[in-house]
Design an enzyme around this catalytic site. Structure first.
Site, short mmCIF file in Angstrom:
data_model
loop_
_atom_site.label_atom_id
_atom_site.label_comp_id
_atom_site.label_asym_id
_atom_site.label_seq_id
_atom_site.Cartn_x
_atom_site.Cartn_y
_atom_site.Cartn_z
N GLU A 208 2.30 -6.20 -0.67
CA GLU A 208 1.33 -7.32 -0.72
C GLU A 208 0.23 -7.07 0.14
O GLU A 208 -0.05 -7.82 1.40
CB GLU A 208 2.11 -8.42 -0.13
CG GLU A 208 3.53 -8.86 -1.10
CD GLU A 208 4.53 -10.05 -0.74
OE1 GLU A 208 4.73 -10.79 -1.54
OE2 GLU A 208 4.75 -10.19 0.48
N ASP B 133 6.07 -7.76 11.15
CA ASP B 133 5.47 -8.41 10.14
C ASP B 133 4.24 -9.33 10.80
O ASP B 133 4.01 -9.61 11.88
CB ASP B 133 6.29 -9.17 9.28
CG ASP B 133 5.75 -9.53 7.96
OD1 ASP B 133 4.98 -9.90 7.34
OD2 ASP B 133 6.69 -8.83 6.99
N HIS C 223 0.43 -7.28 5.84
CA HIS C 223 1.76 -8.06 6.87
C HIS C 223 1.28 -7.55 8.21
O HIS C 223 2.32 -7.25 9.10
CB HIS C 223 3.08 -7.66 6.39
CG HIS C 223 3.39 -8.22 4.96
ND1 HIS C 223 3.70 -9.62 5.15
CD2 HIS C 223 3.56 -7.89 3.82
CE1 HIS C 223 4.03 -10.03 4.17
NE2 HIS C 223 3.71 -8.88 3.09
#
Ligand code: TNX
Length: 618
Positions: free
Chosen positions: A342, A206, A279
């Protein structure tokens, strides 16, 4: 004639049950609750001379050793493990045996405890392993408190025939935001095993840290595994403060292999997650040439979503394919998770390269470019015999042909996937996010937000009503997610997941019509004792009091007070004052007049556990 004897046998057994009046069954405390279980009178006593007899010597060797090691660790027993063939008399022994052909699937088992034998039968070793888990939960909780003296263990006579409702029963752990060393990961796997989960979704990369050694790209861990500092307190809170401490860590490939082996023995598949295209700050910090802009980038020191993402260049795909090749060598899992959540599109919007690619490939926009990206990776995984899982954003701009969707932004993604004939795993935030608060936040350690109580997790039904029977088959099961922005150590991982993962285990395993909240509430008390004995940290639950008012009586309104706590000490007032330890104790529903203010709270050992609930009647 045969029938006559059967009826006779049945009548005799009835009279046996009714004559045996001093038999007071302690109910079974197994979580997840078995599909079928019958308690019978009497106890089997496991003792030092009991043996573990194996029906199939080699294929159940691990299961036998596993059981033996637990008996050894907690009761000081060291049982002989020998093949059942050749044993003259079975006397107070445990038999583990594969008996293919039973109608309980690949993960089901049959556990019988009677006068001289405990037998665990199953089609496959996984079933025997689950049978052992149930057996361990039949032991008294005192078994787990390491007392010096070697005690015989009493196991209630019973018959259990059990198999799971869902084939995918998962727990996730984010090791990027905070890193947990291999020993903690093994402890986590032990917790999963106890509750018959079969999948561990390991979120390995991440923005805040890349946590897996990749031989071809050493900078991923040399640079990407370390951040300079970490945000203190809640994200978004002013003033912003950092701890100014270098933080990080990663798993070497040897450690990964060891953990995969450990999980496999416990019938847990590890699904690795390598996040893309978003990410990805930690990877870009190591290899800035994979981004759309020149950088430099740094491993994130705060939470949230970051604009810099992988650029869909050939170089990036070569990199990701090489990374995935090493990942596939380490993880035998059929599924590989590629994230996909995202993904801010700003960088792709302003990149000449991306815009040309969109034109050249006849794509509509950046959403379709994201699908194009994921589809390319999917083809690579499929060509290597693996299947892709992504978070539900992979639905945007068109789903990859064989992808499985993990529905996290509610259940819509799961519904859309199932309707399109794709498999889905349900992880909706409101039920399955164990980084959320589980009780009144004023009385809890810092969490990301939300309010997902044990009772709420327990109430979750993974198959959305909207689906017809054929579509419903695509719902493989549910998973609990543990994002660790606010979970810096393993003690807190346990606090956030116990007992909520026990509730989710029952959602995933137990037939829907056998679930029963009051009964679970009772059984979890026994598990609290086990947690205590094992030194597991856990949250005792939400002390919130629900005040419900019914307009049913002529004389006034009927008030019921309830809490998620088992047999709570609830005290209440009707005079506008906050309840104290001296206020009236709630025992049963009572009647009040219109316009009464009710205040109620739970007390434990004289201490107020949470802010009182307040309700004014009409
Ligand atoms: C959203 S859930 C994320 C994570 C965060 C989490 C916090 C998902 C696919 N992405 O990056 O850690 O919220 O709850």
């Amino acid at each position: 004639m045969k029938r006559f004897y059967l009826v006779l046998l049945f009548l005799l057994s009835l009279s046996f049950f009714s004559c045996n009046t001093d038999f007071k069954p302690k109910p079974l405390n197994i979580i997840p609750k078995p599909a079928h279980a019958w308690l019978q009178p009497g106890y089997f006593t496991l003792a030092a001379n009991s043996r573990i007899l194996l029906g199939n010597h080699d294929s159940l060797r691990f299961e036998a050793q596993y059981l033996d090691s637990i008996l050894n660790k907690y009761a000081g027993l060291k049982l002989k493990i020998i093949p059942v063939n050749g044993v003259k008399e079975i006397d107070n022994d445990i038999i583990l045996r594969l008996t293919p052909g039973m109608s309980i699937g690949d993960e089901g088992y049959q556990l019988r405890v009677n006068r001289g034998t405990i037998s665990v039968l199953a089609n496959k070793p996984a079933g025997v392993f689950y049978g052992i888990q149930s057996l361990l939960q039949l032991f008294p909780s005192s078994f787990y408190t390491r007392t010096a003296e070697k005690k015989d263990i009493e196991v209630p006579h019973c018959f259990i025939k059990d198999e799971p409702r869902f084939s995918y029963r998962g727990m996730h752990l984010d090791v990027s935001r905070h890193f947990f060393p291999p020993a903690d990961i093994k402890k986590y796997i032990d917790m999963l095993a106890m509750y018959k989960f079969n999948t561990f979704h390991w979120h390995l990369t991440d923005d805040q840290g890349w946590r897996i050694e990749i031989k071809k790209y050493p900078k991923l861990t040399k640079i990407g595994a370390w951040r300079d500092s970490t945000l203190i307190g809640r994200y978004g809170k002013k003033p912003v403060r950092y701890d100014e401490k270098r933080y990080g860590g990663f798993y070497t490939q040897d450690e990964v292999r060891d953990i995969v082996r450990y999980a496999t023995q416990r019938h847990i598949t590890i699904i690795p997650e390598i996040e893309m295209p978003g990410h990805s700050s930690a990877a870009l910090a190591a290899y800035p040439e994979l981004a759309c802009t020149p950088g430099p980038f740094h491993v994130a020191t705060t939470w949230g979503v970051f604009k810099d993402i992988y650029c869909p260049k050939e170089k990036t795909f070569r990199f990701l394919e090489n990374v995935l090749t090493e990942v596939m060598e380490l993880f035998p899992s059929k599924y590989i998770h590629i994230g996909g959540d995202e993904v801010p599109k700003a960088r792709w919007k302003s990149s000449r390269f991306c815009q040309q690619l969109i034109k050249k490939d006849g794509l509509k926009n950046e959403e379709e470019l994201q699908s194009w990206f994921i589809q390319r990776i999917e083809k690579f995984l499929n060509d290597h015999g693996r299947k892709l899982i992504g978070w539900d954003e992979i639905l945007q701009g068109g789903l990859s042909p064989n992808a499985t969707v993990m529905s996290w932004r509610g259940i819509k993604g799961g519904i859309a996937a199932a309707r399109a004939g794709h498999d889905a795993i349900m992880t909706p935030g409101g039920y399955c996010y164990f980084d959320h608060y589980q009780a009144d936040r004023n009385f809890q350690p810092l969490a990301i937000g939300g309010f997902t109580t044990l009772k709420k997790v327990y109430s979750y039904e993974p198959v959305p009503e909207e689906l017809n029977a054929k579509e419903a088959k695509h719902i493989l099961g549910a998973q609990g997610n543990v994002w660790t922005e606010y979970i810096p150590d393993f003690k807190k991982v346990q606090y956030m997941t116990l007992p909520r993962m026990a509730a989710l285990a029952e959602v995933d395993w137990t037939p829907a019509n056998k679930k029963n909240w009051p009964d679970f509430q009772r059984r979890i008390q026994q598990h609290f004792l086990i947690y205590k004995a094992l030194g597991y940290n856990y949250c005792p639950g939400s002390y919130h009091v629900d005040i419900s008012v019914e307009d049913t009586t002529a004389s006034g309104l009927k008030v019921t007070l309830e809490s998620e706590i088992y047999h709570p000490e609830i005290r209440y007032t009707l005079d506008g004052n906050a309840p104290t330890i001296h206020s009236k104790r709630y025992n049963r529903p009572f009647v009040v007049k219109h316009g009464t203010t009710i205040q109620a709270a739970v007390f434990v050992d004289g201490k107020l556990m949470e802010k009182p609930s307040v309700k004014k009647t009409k």
